[in-house]
Design a protein around this motif. Structure first.
Motif, PDB file in Angstrom:
ATOM      1  N   ALA A 489      40.051  16.299   2.315  1.00 43.85           N
ATOM      2  CA  ALA A 489      40.309  17.217   1.196  1.00 43.85           C
ATOM      3  C   ALA A 489      39.033  17.481   0.407  1.00 43.85           C
ATOM      4  CB  ALA A 489      41.386  16.626   0.284  1.00 43.85           C
ATOM      5  N   GLU A 490      38.261  16.426   0.155  1.00 44.07           N
ATOM      6  CA  GLU A 490      37.019  16.631  -0.584  1.00 44.07           C
ATOM      7  C   GLU A 490      36.041  17.493   0.207  1.00 44.07           C
ATOM      8  OE1 GLU A 490      33.698  14.290  -3.123  1.00 44.07           O
ATOM      9  OE2 GLU A 490      33.989  13.588  -1.091  1.00 44.07           O
ATOM     10  N   MET A 491      35.899  17.200   1.490  1.00 46.88           N
ATOM     11  CA  MET A 491      34.970  17.979   2.298  1.00 46.88           C
ATOM     12  C   MET A 491      35.376  19.447   2.308  1.00 46.88           C
ATOM     13  SD  MET A 491      32.608  15.962   3.320  1.00 46.88           S
ATOM     14  CE  MET A 491      31.848  16.968   4.574  1.00 46.88           C
ATOM     15  N   TYR A 492      36.687  19.698   2.419  1.00 48.72           N
ATOM     16  CA  TYR A 492      37.171  21.079   2.424  1.00 48.72           C
ATOM     17  C   TYR A 492      36.834  21.776   1.103  1.00 48.72           C
ATOM     18  CZ  TYR A 492      40.428  24.971   1.972  1.00 48.72           C
ATOM     19  OH  TYR A 492      40.978  26.207   1.735  1.00 48.72           O
ATOM     20  N   LEU A 493      37.122  21.095  -0.023  1.00 48.96           N
ATOM     21  CA  LEU A 493      36.885  21.713  -1.328  1.00 48.96           C
ATOM     22  C   LEU A 493      35.388  21.885  -1.600  1.00 48.96           C
ATOM     23  CD1 LEU A 493      39.576  19.801  -3.422  1.00 48.96           C
ATOM     24  CD2 LEU A 493      39.628  22.214  -2.749  1.00 48.96           C
ATOM     25  N   MET A 494      34.612  20.887  -1.224  1.00 48.09           N
ATOM     26  CA  MET A 494      33.167  20.980  -1.441  1.00 48.09           C
ATOM     27  C   MET A 494      32.571  22.145  -0.649  1.00 48.09           C
ATOM     28  SD  MET A 494      31.820  18.784  -3.552  1.00 48.09           S
ATOM     29  CE  MET A 494      31.789  17.113  -4.196  1.00 48.09           C
ATOM     30  N   VAL A 495      32.930  22.232   0.622  1.00 48.58           N
ATOM     31  CA  VAL A 495      32.403  23.315   1.457  1.00 48.58           C
ATOM     32  C   VAL A 495      32.887  24.663   0.933  1.00 48.58           C
ATOM     33  CG1 VAL A 495      32.461  24.337   3.760  1.00 48.58           C
ATOM     34  CG2 VAL A 495      32.133  21.872   3.502  1.00 48.58           C
ATOM     35  N   LYS A 496      34.156  24.728   0.538  1.00 51.20           N
ATOM     36  CA  LYS A 496      34.717  25.985   0.039  1.00 51.20           C
ATOM     37  C   LYS A 496      33.946  26.496  -1.170  1.00 51.20           C
ATOM     38  CE  LYS A 496      38.854  27.899  -2.168  1.00 51.20           C
ATOM     39  NZ  LYS A 496      40.260  27.621  -2.602  1.00 51.20           N
ATOM     40  N   TYR A 497      33.757  25.630  -2.173  1.00 52.41           N
ATOM     41  CA  TYR A 497      33.108  26.096  -3.400  1.00 52.41           C
ATOM     42  C   TYR A 497      31.597  26.205  -3.241  1.00 52.41           C
ATOM     43  CZ  TYR A 497      37.514  25.906  -5.857  1.00 52.41           C
ATOM     44  OH  TYR A 497      38.795  26.154  -6.255  1.00 52.41           O
ATOM     45  N   ALA A 498      31.023  25.414  -2.346  1.00 48.27           N
ATOM     46  CA  ALA A 498      29.593  25.589  -2.070  1.00 48.27           C
ATOM     47  C   ALA A 498      29.346  26.938  -1.417  1.00 48.27           C
ATOM     48  CB  ALA A 498      29.088  24.456  -1.185  1.00 48.27           C
ATOM     49  N   ARG A 499      30.243  27.351  -0.518  1.00 47.35           N
ATOM     50  CA  ARG A 499      30.097  28.658   0.123  1.00 47.35           C
ATOM     51  C   ARG A 499      30.313  29.793  -0.880  1.00 47.35           C
ATOM     52  NH1 ARG A 499      29.843  29.235   5.537  1.00 47.35           N
ATOM     53  NH2 ARG A 499      30.095  27.370   6.841  1.00 47.35           N
ATOM     54  N   LEU A 500      31.287  29.607  -1.771  1.00 46.14           N
ATOM     55  CA  LEU A 500      31.510  30.634  -2.793  1.00 46.14           C
ATOM     56  C   LEU A 500      30.313  30.749  -3.722  1.00 46.14           C
ATOM     57  CD1 LEU A 500      35.245  29.951  -3.775  1.00 46.14           C
ATOM     58  CD2 LEU A 500      34.346  31.974  -2.608  1.00 46.14           C
ATOM     59  N   GLY A 501      29.691  29.587  -4.015  1.00 47.05           N
ATOM     60  CA  GLY A 501      28.525  29.591  -4.870  1.00 47.05           C
ATOM     61  C   GLY A 501      28.875  29.895  -6.313  1.00 47.05           C
ATOM     62  N   PRO A 502      27.909  30.268  -7.116  1.00 47.35           N
ATOM     63  CA  PRO A 502      28.164  30.533  -8.532  1.00 47.35           C
ATOM     64  C   PRO A 502      29.112  31.708  -8.770  1.00 47.35           C
ATOM     65  CG  PRO A 502      25.935  31.169  -7.928  1.00 47.35           C
ATOM     66  CD  PRO A 502      26.484  30.411  -6.776  1.00 47.35           C
ATOM     67  N   ALA A 503      29.395  32.505  -7.728  1.00 53.24           N
ATOM     68  CA  ALA A 503      30.379  33.580  -7.884  1.00 53.24           C
ATOM     69  C   ALA A 503      31.755  33.021  -8.227  1.00 53.24           C
ATOM     70  CB  ALA A 503      30.458  34.404  -6.596  1.00 53.24           C
ATOM     71  N   SER A 504      32.012  31.729  -7.854  1.00 54.08           N
ATOM     72  CA  SER A 504      33.307  31.114  -8.147  1.00 54.08           C
ATOM     73  C   SER A 504      33.532  30.920  -9.637  1.00 54.08           C
ATOM     74  CB  SER A 504      33.418  29.766  -7.436  1.00 54.08           C
ATOM     75  OG  SER A 504      32.436  28.855  -7.915  1.00 54.08           O
ATOM     76  N   LEU A 505      32.464  31.061 -10.443  1.00 52.67           N
ATOM     77  CA  LEU A 505      32.616  30.919 -11.888  1.00 52.67           C
ATOM     78  C   LEU A 505      33.321  32.112 -12.513  1.00 52.67           C
ATOM     79  CD1 LEU A 505      29.045  29.550 -12.753  1.00 52.67           C
ATOM     80  CD2 LEU A 505      31.170  28.229 -12.548  1.00 52.67           C
TER      81      LEU A 505
END
Length: 523
Positions: A489-505
């Motif tokens: 779960a952590e790996m999934y969330l980390m990769v997801k938001y790392a790929r989104l980058g600061p746009a996720s803000l």
């Protein structure tokens, strides 16, 4: 004695501890990087640093939540799987853990909520103070846990009470300022700082390689490079201090780490490479640096570091002496007011723990044969090969981090790191390496303490609870499945938001597309 129960209990604690420490290092280091980023925002007023704090803080929060989950269940094992250990040393070991919960855990848990939900409710200065207190809390948590662990490695400030059959605290001051605990703390948190710096540096490098969010990525890279350079230097310097405290308090551990089969003339040489051979008690294809280990391990030129064969002989004598302590203690428990029995016990008390090692081979230590005593003496030395190689891989990775951050920091100063694609790729592929080094460090620290739960006092085989091997196997299976699920779960969330980058803000200032893609769309 149920050796299967002992092995399963050890394996369960090892698995849960290693899983837990997948989350801890990033927490310890990332929180101080957030302090640096937010401090820059408060000083300069530039919104990009606020965005950096919020974005990297989001990844920190994911990691923190899962670290708390794994840490709480690990502590419960002291009562469930290691009941006699908890009874025997609970008055001492429990004190720093209680302080950790009351002081540090509540501090960081409270302020992490304010960190995430206080951006629009607190002033800049007040929110920065929240972040600082969150950082202090997380590192204080590590301090108190490592004070507890350091006492297991070097039990100071305590004495044995034959009337209660328990260890009792005699000096909280000595326990707090135990040199082994203090060296472990500074070395461990520095390793966490390296982990966080590698994490930020690698993800920032990926953004730069993709040509996206470049102002954000370049600033993050610079901060990670400077923070990582200082941290990598600290890990090496403080690791040297940690090695010195080990050489002072745990001769068997340092001998197995270095593959020292026989005591050498002082100062001893440092083995860079070799293939340990237990049967021949030598290292094949050995490459050594003369004198270096003696200088590092003893801070002198005339103090020898004992070899494995000499340590076994010395421990055998302590086991023989400790057997007399066990015999006297058993008699003293039946006649606690007998001054002669008390004097006999006190004469041999220093080696009581070594006498207890015989309980693994015979219930009545009076019946211990010379072969059993020899076997117990041999058991005081961990297997050399796992210690030897774990340590060398860990140290090799430590120097690779120093090389990486030195180059990253240098090219940051020259403002040319974005053009060094080889450096960016190195940083990206090196993200997992600090975790590998940290796990190997714990293997060296904990496996190297065997056969002791508390070094020299309480053998591991006497520390377990009265459980069935089947129940421990079932809970171990459950923990592995549950923790693996958390890790996925952590790996999934980390990769997801790392790929989104600061746009996720959701600020509208960033986009997932690279700069060339955005230019093409606008054209």
């Amino acid at each position: 004695m149920n050796e299967t129960l002992i092995d399963l209990s050890r394996l369960q604690f090892a698995v849960t501890a290693l899983y837990h420490f997948l989350f801890v290092p990033l927490t310890l280091g990332m929180v101080w990087m957030l302090v640096i980023m937010e401090s820059t925002f408060v000083i300069t007023g530039k919104e990009i640093y606020r965005d950096m704090t919020r974005f990297w803080g989001k990844l920190f929060g994911i990691n923190f939540a899962l670290g708390v989950t794994t840490g709480i269940t690990m502590e419960f094992q002291f009562g469930t799987n290691w009941a006699y250990y908890s009874h025997y040393v609970g008055d001492i070991f429990g004190a720093p853990l209680a302080i950790e919960g009351l002081m540090a855990f509540f501090l960081e848990s409270t302020f992490i909520g304010l960190f995430f939900f206080g951006w629009d409710r607190l002033s800049r200065a007040k929110h920065l103070m929240v972040t600082i207190l969150m950082a202090i809390g997380s590192n204080l948590s590590a301090l108190w846990i490592l004070i507890a662990n350091g006492w297991m490695q070097n039990p100071v400030g305590a004495h044995f009470n034959y009337q209660t059959m328990r260890m009792e605290m005699s000096s909280m001051w000595d326990i707090m300022f135990n040199p082994v605990a203090q060296a472990k703390f500074v070395h461990t948190v520095s390793a966490g700082y390296v982990t966080a710096a590698c994490f930020v540096l690698g993800i920032s490098s990926w953004y730069i390689l993709k040509g996206r969010d470049l102002p954000f990525a370049r600033r993050s890279f610079r901060i990670a490079a400077a923070f990582g350079f200082a941290s990598a230097l600290s890990v090496i310097v403080l690791g040297d201090e940690s090695g010195y405290t080990v050489a002072e308090s745990q001769h068997a551990k340092i001998a197995t780490i270095e593959g020292i089969w026989h005591t050498e003339d002082a100062p001893a040489g440092l083995t860079l490479f070799g293939i340990p051979d237990k049967q021949a008690q030598t290292n094949h294809y050995e490459i050594k640096i003369p004198y270096l280990l003696g200088l590092i391990g003893t801070r002198s030129v005339d103090k020898p570091i004992p070899g494995i064969s000499e340590i076994i002989a010395r421990n055998r004598a302590r086991i023989v002496n400790g057997r007399e302590a066990v015999i006297a203690l058993e008699a003293l428990r039946k006649s606690p007011q007998d001054p002669a029995l008390r004097a006999a016990f006190e004469k041999h008390e220093a080696d009581l723990g070594f006498g207890l090692l015989l309980k693994k081979y015979v219930a009545d230590v009076r019946q211990a044969t010379p072969a059993m005593i020899d076997q117990a003496a041999q058991s005081t030395i961990p297997e050399v090969a796992p210690m030897f190689w774990s340590f060398r891989v860990m140290v090799g990775l430590g120097f690779s981090f120093l090389a990486l951050f030195t180059l990253a920091f240098w090219f940051s100063l020259k403002n040319s790191f974005a053009e060094r694609r080889w450096l960016l790729k190195w940083a990206l592929w090196w993200i997992p390496m600090p975790w590998i080094a940290a796990e190997l460090g714990w293997v060296v620290a904990e496996y190297g303490r065997q056969p002791w739960t508390v070094y020299g006092l309480l053998p591991t085989h006497l520390s377990t609870s009265s459980l069935t091997a089947a129940s421990v196997a079932a809970s171990l299976t459950g923990f592995v499945l549950f923790y693996t699920g958390l890790l996925v779960a952590e790996m999934y969330l980390m990769v997801k938001y790392a790929r989104l980058g600061p746009a996720s803000l959701g600020t509208g200032r960033y986009h997932n597309e690279s700069a060339p893609q955005l230019a093409a769309k606008e054209a």
